[in-house]
Write a protein that holds these residues in place. Structure first.
Motif: not given
Length: 397
Positions: A88-89, A59, A62-63, A92-93, A66, A85-86
């Motif tokens: 938030t991801v 995650l 991925i951020a 989450a990580a 992104w 968005v970045g």
């Protein structure tokens, strides 16, 4: 300028210099992946749930990927929503990683997740404003603090809760503060740089010669007024004609001073160079900083040289029927074609990210045309227009 510098990103201020580092988010993603693998593998910090840690690391990567994808020039400006968005991801990580360590103690100083979030801030630094960086960093800090207090502190009594939070979040704090300072300094410096006059490299005169040159320039401007005052003093009488003459001289001085103040930024940039500016409606003042920087960089690349015969340029700005601003540059340069191509390639790409309907043509006269309109309109790709003499080819002036 100082106030608006808080709302500008380094990319807004100068897309040209940042053009050399368009893959910063990719580098951050690579560092996050390598650091995570080394921490979870050789350092033995995977805990009892290595798959959960691997999912959190994925995650985090991925951020940053992104950020790389949404900061490509064709995708428009990097907005705060895209940054959220970045963030938030990445948050989450952090949460997933903390859940993976639930119920067991681990080395806080070796936790890979906070550094991954700091690297995300680094990846976004060229594309967000100082205010945006502070906001995104604050989001990560709030989420990080809540995660540590709820999921980490209950399982690790080695440090007091406050110390645990500070130790864990120090990379994010440093990334936020450092990012704000860096963005602020870069935008202020580049804002000042972008409107400096084109430098004319000549032999540096001695200090005495320089003072004498300034004195001569000043004397030329005020000599009529000085002569008039001396004449009046010699006569000792002020006539009606003297009053009219004094009013005329005052109007002349005022016109010179206001004329200097009223010049547009492109006229100040072009001062002392072979650049003709045709902008009767002062539309140059409507261009934003990124567009100004790209335009002056074109002039710097082809005309910023000690040889006055190197080239000349003409800049025209007109209002179009739909309310946009049409800009046309005609740059005649004696540089070899290969050097012109090398100089101009980055500037075309940078202009593409800030303007619409960009068209250009190389040759003895480099022709660049584009429009400046609202950001809501879609931007077209760069188009090579035909050479002069071919059907549909524009004629350079």
């Amino acid at each position: 300028m100082m106030a608006t510098a808080w709302s500008r990103s380094p990319w807004d201020a100068d897309p040209l210099s940042w053009f050399t580092t368009p893959n910063l988010p990719l580098a951050a993603a690579g560092l996050t992946l390598v650091h995570g693998i080394l921490t979870l593998g050789p350092a033995g910090q995977a805990g009892s749930r290595p798959l959960v840690q691997a999912a959190g690391l994925a995650l985090a990567v991925i951020a940053q990927l992104w950020v790389h994808v949404v900061t490509r020039p064709r995708r428009g400006p990097f907005t705060v929503v895209r940054g959220l968005v970045g963030a938030t991801v990445a948050s989450a990580a952090l949460v997933v990683s903390a859940i993976g360590y639930r119920g067991e103690a681990f080395s806080l100083e070796l936790w890979w997740a906070p550094l991954a979030l700091a690297l995300l801030l680094l990846a976004m630094a060229p594309y967000v404003s100082a205010v945006g960086m502070a906001a995104l960093g604050s989001v990560l800090l709030v989420v990080g603090t809540a995660t540590i207090l709820l999921l980490v502190v209950p399982d690790d009594a080695t440090w007091p809760p406050f110390s645990t939070v500070v130790i864990t979040l120090f990379p994010i704090i440093a990334g936020t503060v450092g990012g704000v300072v860096m963005i602020r300094v870069i935008t202020v410096v580049l804002s000042r740089w972008s409107e400096r006059p084109l430098e004319v490299t000549t032999a540096r005169p001695a200090d005495d010669d320089l003072v004498a040159a300034v004195d001569r320039a000043t004397s030329d401007r005020i000599s009529p007024a000085v002569a008039f005052i001396r004449a009046v003093l010699d006569r000792g009488v002020i006539t009606e004609g003297d009053a009219l003459r004094a009013a005329a001289l005052a109007e002349h001085v005022r016109a010179e001073l206001t004329g200097e103040v009223d010049r547009t930024w492109i006229e100040r940039v072009a001062d002392g160079r072979a650049v003709t500016v045709d902008d009767p409606d002062r539309l140059a003042e409507c261009l934003d900083l990124a567009q100004r920087t790209a335009m002056r960089a074109l002039l710097d690349a082809l005309l910023g040289h000690s040889d006055p015969q190197l080239g000349s340029a003409r800049i025209e700005l007109r209002r179009t029927p739909d309310g946009a601003i049409a800009v046309a540059l005609r740059i005649r340069s004696t540089l070899p074609e290969g050097r012109r191509e090398t100089f101009l390639a980055p500037y075309y790409v940078s202009l593409q990210s800030t303007v619409e309907n960009l068209r250009w043509r190389n040759g003895p006269v480099t022709a660049v045309e584009f429009e400046v309109a609202g950001m809501a309109r879609p931007r077209s790709a760069v188009q090579r227009t035909p050479e002069p003499g071919t059907p549909g080819g524009p004629v350079a002036r």
